[in-house]
Write a protein that holds these residues in place. Sequence first.
Motif, PDB file in Angstrom:
ATOM      1  N   GLY A  64       0.814  -1.192   0.000  1.00 18.86           N
ATOM      2  CA  GLY A  64       0.000   0.000   0.000  1.00 18.86           C
ATOM      3  C   GLY A  64       0.859   1.257   0.000  1.00 18.86           C
ATOM      4  O   GLY A  64       2.086   1.190   0.064  1.00 18.86           O
ATOM      5  N   GLU A  65       0.190   2.371  -0.104  1.00 17.90           N
ATOM      6  CA  GLU A  65       0.900   3.644  -0.188  1.00 17.90           C
ATOM      7  C   GLU A  65       0.266   4.670   0.735  1.00 17.90           C
ATOM      8  O   GLU A  65      -0.837   4.481   1.228  1.00 17.90           O
ATOM      9  CB  GLU A  65       0.861   4.159  -1.641  1.00 17.90           C
ATOM     10  CG  GLU A  65       1.706   3.296  -2.579  1.00 17.90           C
ATOM     11  CD  GLU A  65       1.623   3.735  -4.029  1.00 17.90           C
ATOM     12  OE1 GLU A  65       2.596   3.541  -4.745  1.00 17.90           O
ATOM     13  OE2 GLU A  65       0.586   4.268  -4.436  1.00 17.90           O
ATOM     14  N   LEU A  66       1.005   5.741   0.921  1.00 21.49           N
ATOM     15  CA  LEU A  66       0.538   6.839   1.767  1.00 21.49           C
ATOM     16  C   LEU A  66       0.828   8.133   1.022  1.00 21.49           C
ATOM     17  O   LEU A  66       1.923   8.301   0.470  1.00 21.49           O
ATOM     18  CB  LEU A  66       1.322   6.799   3.083  1.00 21.49           C
ATOM     19  CG  LEU A  66       1.118   7.941   4.066  1.00 21.49           C
ATOM     20  CD1 LEU A  66      -0.275   7.883   4.670  1.00 21.49           C
ATOM     21  CD2 LEU A  66       2.166   7.879   5.173  1.00 21.49           C
ATOM     22  N   ALA A  67      -0.128   9.039   0.998  1.00 20.64           N
ATOM     23  CA  ALA A  67       0.092  10.320   0.325  1.00 20.64           C
ATOM     24  C   ALA A  67       0.903  11.245   1.225  1.00 20.64           C
ATOM     25  O   ALA A  67       0.731  11.254   2.438  1.00 20.64           O
ATOM     26  CB  ALA A  67      -1.255  10.959  -0.002  1.00 20.64           C
ATOM     27  N   GLU A 104      -6.050   5.896   2.703  1.00 25.99           N
ATOM     28  CA  GLU A 104      -6.075   4.520   2.200  1.00 25.99           C
ATOM     29  C   GLU A 104      -5.177   4.356   0.985  1.00 25.99           C
ATOM     30  O   GLU A 104      -5.202   3.324   0.316  1.00 25.99           O
ATOM     31  CB  GLU A 104      -7.512   4.090   1.895  1.00 25.99           C
ATOM     32  CG  GLU A 104      -8.360   4.102   3.151  1.00 25.99           C
ATOM     33  CD  GLU A 104      -9.572   3.181   3.089  1.00 25.99           C
ATOM     34  OE1 GLU A 104      -9.711   2.399   2.138  1.00 25.99           O
ATOM     35  OE2 GLU A 104     -10.375   3.266   4.028  1.00 25.99           O
ATOM     36  N   GLY A 105      -4.414   5.384   0.679  1.00 27.94           N
ATOM     37  CA  GLY A 105      -3.433   5.257  -0.402  1.00 27.94           C
ATOM     38  C   GLY A 105      -4.029   5.115  -1.786  1.00 27.94           C
ATOM     39  O   GLY A 105      -3.416   4.508  -2.666  1.00 27.94           O
ATOM     40  N   CYS A 106      -5.200   5.689  -2.023  1.00 23.65           N
ATOM     41  CA  CYS A 106      -5.848   5.496  -3.325  1.00 23.65           C
ATOM     42  C   CYS A 106      -5.175   6.308  -4.427  1.00 23.65           C
ATOM     43  O   CYS A 106      -5.334   6.007  -5.603  1.00 23.65           O
ATOM     44  CB  CYS A 106      -7.332   5.844  -3.240  1.00 23.65           C
ATOM     45  SG  CYS A 106      -7.651   7.611  -3.073  1.00 23.65           S
ATOM     46  N   GLY A 107      -4.454   7.367  -4.040  1.00 26.00           N
ATOM     47  CA  GLY A 107      -3.712   8.134  -5.037  1.00 26.00           C
ATOM     48  C   GLY A 107      -4.525   9.156  -5.822  1.00 26.00           C
ATOM     49  O   GLY A 107      -4.004   9.799  -6.734  1.00 26.00           O
ATOM     50  N   TYR A 108      -5.789   9.325  -5.470  1.00 27.22           N
ATOM     51  CA  TYR A 108      -6.629  10.279  -6.212  1.00 27.22           C
ATOM     52  C   TYR A 108      -6.088  11.704  -6.045  1.00 27.22           C
ATOM     53  O   TYR A 108      -5.955  12.453  -7.012  1.00 27.22           O
ATOM     54  CB  TYR A 108      -8.075  10.172  -5.712  1.00 27.22           C
ATOM     55  CG  TYR A 108      -9.135  10.801  -6.591  1.00 27.22           C
ATOM     56  CD1 TYR A 108      -8.809  11.503  -7.764  1.00 27.22           C
ATOM     57  CD2 TYR A 108     -10.484  10.675  -6.245  1.00 27.22           C
ATOM     58  CE1 TYR A 108      -9.813  12.068  -8.554  1.00 27.22           C
ATOM     59  CE2 TYR A 108     -11.479  11.232  -7.033  1.00 27.22           C
ATOM     60  CZ  TYR A 108     -11.146  11.937  -8.187  1.00 27.22           C
ATOM     61  OH  TYR A 108     -12.125  12.484  -8.959  1.00 27.22           O
TER      62      TYR A 108
ATOM     63  N   ASN B  83      -4.771   2.242 -14.984  1.00 32.96           N
ATOM     64  CA  ASN B  83      -3.553   2.811 -14.413  1.00 32.96           C
ATOM     65  C   ASN B  83      -3.818   3.547 -13.115  1.00 32.96           C
ATOM     66  O   ASN B  83      -2.932   3.663 -12.269  1.00 32.96           O
ATOM     67  CB  ASN B  83      -2.919   3.810 -15.397  1.00 32.96           C
ATOM     68  CG  ASN B  83      -2.362   3.102 -16.599  1.00 32.96           C
ATOM     69  OD1 ASN B  83      -1.913   1.962 -16.489  1.00 32.96           O
ATOM     70  ND2 ASN B  83      -2.411   3.756 -17.753  1.00 32.96           N
ATOM     71  N   THR B  84      -5.023   4.052 -12.957  1.00 35.44           N
ATOM     72  CA  THR B  84      -5.338   4.859 -11.780  1.00 35.44           C
ATOM     73  C   THR B  84      -5.527   4.004 -10.529  1.00 35.44           C
ATOM     74  O   THR B  84      -5.051   4.352  -9.456  1.00 35.44           O
ATOM     75  CB  THR B  84      -6.644   5.657 -12.026  1.00 35.44           C
ATOM     76  OG1 THR B  84      -6.422   6.517 -13.133  1.00 35.44           O
ATOM     77  CG2 THR B  84      -7.029   6.476 -10.809  1.00 35.44           C
ATOM     78  N   CYS B  85      -6.215   2.900 -10.676  1.00 39.05           N
ATOM     79  CA  CYS B  85      -6.619   2.163  -9.476  1.00 39.05           C
ATOM     80  C   CYS B  85      -5.421   1.506  -8.800  1.00 39.05           C
ATOM     81  O   CYS B  85      -4.753   0.652  -9.361  1.00 39.05           O
ATOM     82  CB  CYS B  85      -7.655   1.095  -9.809  1.00 39.05           C
ATOM     83  SG  CYS B  85      -8.214   0.271  -8.308  1.00 39.05           S
TER      84      CYS B  85
END
Lengths: 298, 289
Positions: A64-67, A104-108, B83-85
């Motif tokens: 997972g990731e964190l912004a 939640e690391g969605c990256g939006y 690519n986004t999800c």
Amino acid sequence: MQSNNIHEIVVLSGKGGTGKTSLTASLAVLAGNDAVIADCDVDAANMHLLLRPDFGETFEFYSGELAVINQDLCNQCGTCAEVCRFHAIPQDKNQYQINALDCEGCGYCEKVCPTHAITMQERRSGSVYISKTKVGSTMVHARLDIAAENSGKLVAKVKNDAKAIALAGNKHFIIVDGSPGIGCPVVSSLAGANYVILVTEPTMSGLHDLKRVHAVIERFRIKSGCIINKYDLNKEQTAEIKCFLREEQIDHLADIPYDSIFSEAMIEEKTIVEIESPLKQLVGSIWEKVKEQLTRKN
Amino acid sequence: MNPDKPLKIAVASGKGGTGKTLFSTNLAAFLSQKQKTLLVDLDVEEPNDFLFINGTIEKISDQYKMIPLWDENKCTLCGSCSNTCKYHAVVQLGTFIAVFTELCHSCYACSELCPVQALPMQRHKMGKITTIDSGNLTFIESRLEVGEEQAVPLIHQTHDLVDTQYKDIPIQVFDCPPGTSCPVVAAARKADFVVLVTEPTPFGLNDLRLAIETMQKIQKPVGVVINRWGIGNDEVEKYCDQAQIPILAKIPFDRQIAEYYSNGELVYDKIEYITTSLRQVITAIQHAV
Ligand code: SF4
Ligand code: SF4
Ligand code: SF4
Ligand code: SF4
């Protein structure tokens, strides 16, 4: 299939406190060095307390990731906070800040930030250990970081490592202590299993949870067998559980009476098959039955 | 404490099966003898409290999460969604866009960033919330559908429901999921006080430590209830003393309790030392917050 002669056995209970881990560890002792052990109850791992692994090798686990916001680039436009569905970007002292517990690391946010002030960083979420147990077998276990997400992925990692080690070492069994519940960790622990051992107790909650976890197993079409622990606590509930087992064609592996040996053994850091008691034979017979089920061609 | 705000007590345990359900249901029933009480079962994967609460069903509401639905006719196969999800919940397979419902976190990114609006978000049932009226006790059960893998969104929705529709119930007990990961954090985040139920064994101690660390991370005051006291050793007590964590009650191991429990019966008014323990616990909590 290359893993044809490895049998993967997953022990599940749905409800906690049924003696699942004590029984799994006992099977691990009985199987000795012919098995690789995987503790997939990564949220509350306990098997190490009985099998005394040496924590030989440790690996960090990232998932997972964190912004992260670079405040020097941020122009306070607030777009990130607007799109974040997890309310993870509160405005504090005139700055937009990421709340790590909510993100939640969605990256939006990263995608929409006009100044490219946001980057996504890898997130450490636990550790994986590869150890030797006190009976000489290899055990893969893990610890999820506090409040971390993605225990499903960590479970998958533990299982895959165990499988690779079993293949490399020509072992016949992988014995997996599964997670409680019916959510993503359980689903991950079931993937690839050949047989599921369900451990339950004769209480209304025990039966209710057994039914729910069985519904998950059915989706994977894996054969299963059930151990009723503390069966003498409530004979009517035991009868009802047996009825359910027959209807669903789940093997009935054993009835274990309530016995303080479970906690006594635990305090001595031993499994119940390392202490002389009638249960030792009973658990031995469970292991024989499971092996028989696995080798029977159906 | 703000008298207008309800007192929220979360009941958690690192390890499952320590008596969390036993304690939550009996605490709530005990409290409801004197005042209006809310009991919320947030162990959404394996909700059990309902077995112990009799009452009439007031309401059942289906709960949904939002997931993208692919509109084949609009899609230009630009590949942006795939690519986004970050969770690989929407994946381009040749000329087909597949959505894996269980993996979707409902972040809306793929949907809102699709250049041609070919991925509108739509409702997907993930569970249900049942409200039961049992006199002075209102009971809410939150239950995840079998096959759904994410407990957290449902837990959040349940908190939202409580805060909008039941905020005038002055005392609220939340039975949390076991463990130390995201579901228990989501369940306990709103609590004023967290009761950790454990048992006096090495497993109990190991998991208690993790549970305490988890609650400290989200800055919650905690107290410990030792259930089945007498079956193991005194390491849990020693640990609590050393870590200066208050022990709120010790509930002796008693086969009679186990038998009542196995039949789905409450014991708060049947066994005297349970009544005493519950009174002690609630007094201690009221002092602490
Ligand atoms: S979107 Fe970017 S620039 Fe705008 S507030 Fe967020 S971080 Fe700052
Ligand atoms: S990555 Fe997603 S969850 Fe995290 S802050 Fe950005 S938008 Fe919110
Ligand atoms: S982003 Fe929209 S247009 Fe592009 S592939 Fe996905 S659904 Fe199709
Ligand atoms: S809404 Fe978010 S999590 Fe769900 S499929 Fe789209 S990008 Fe993935």
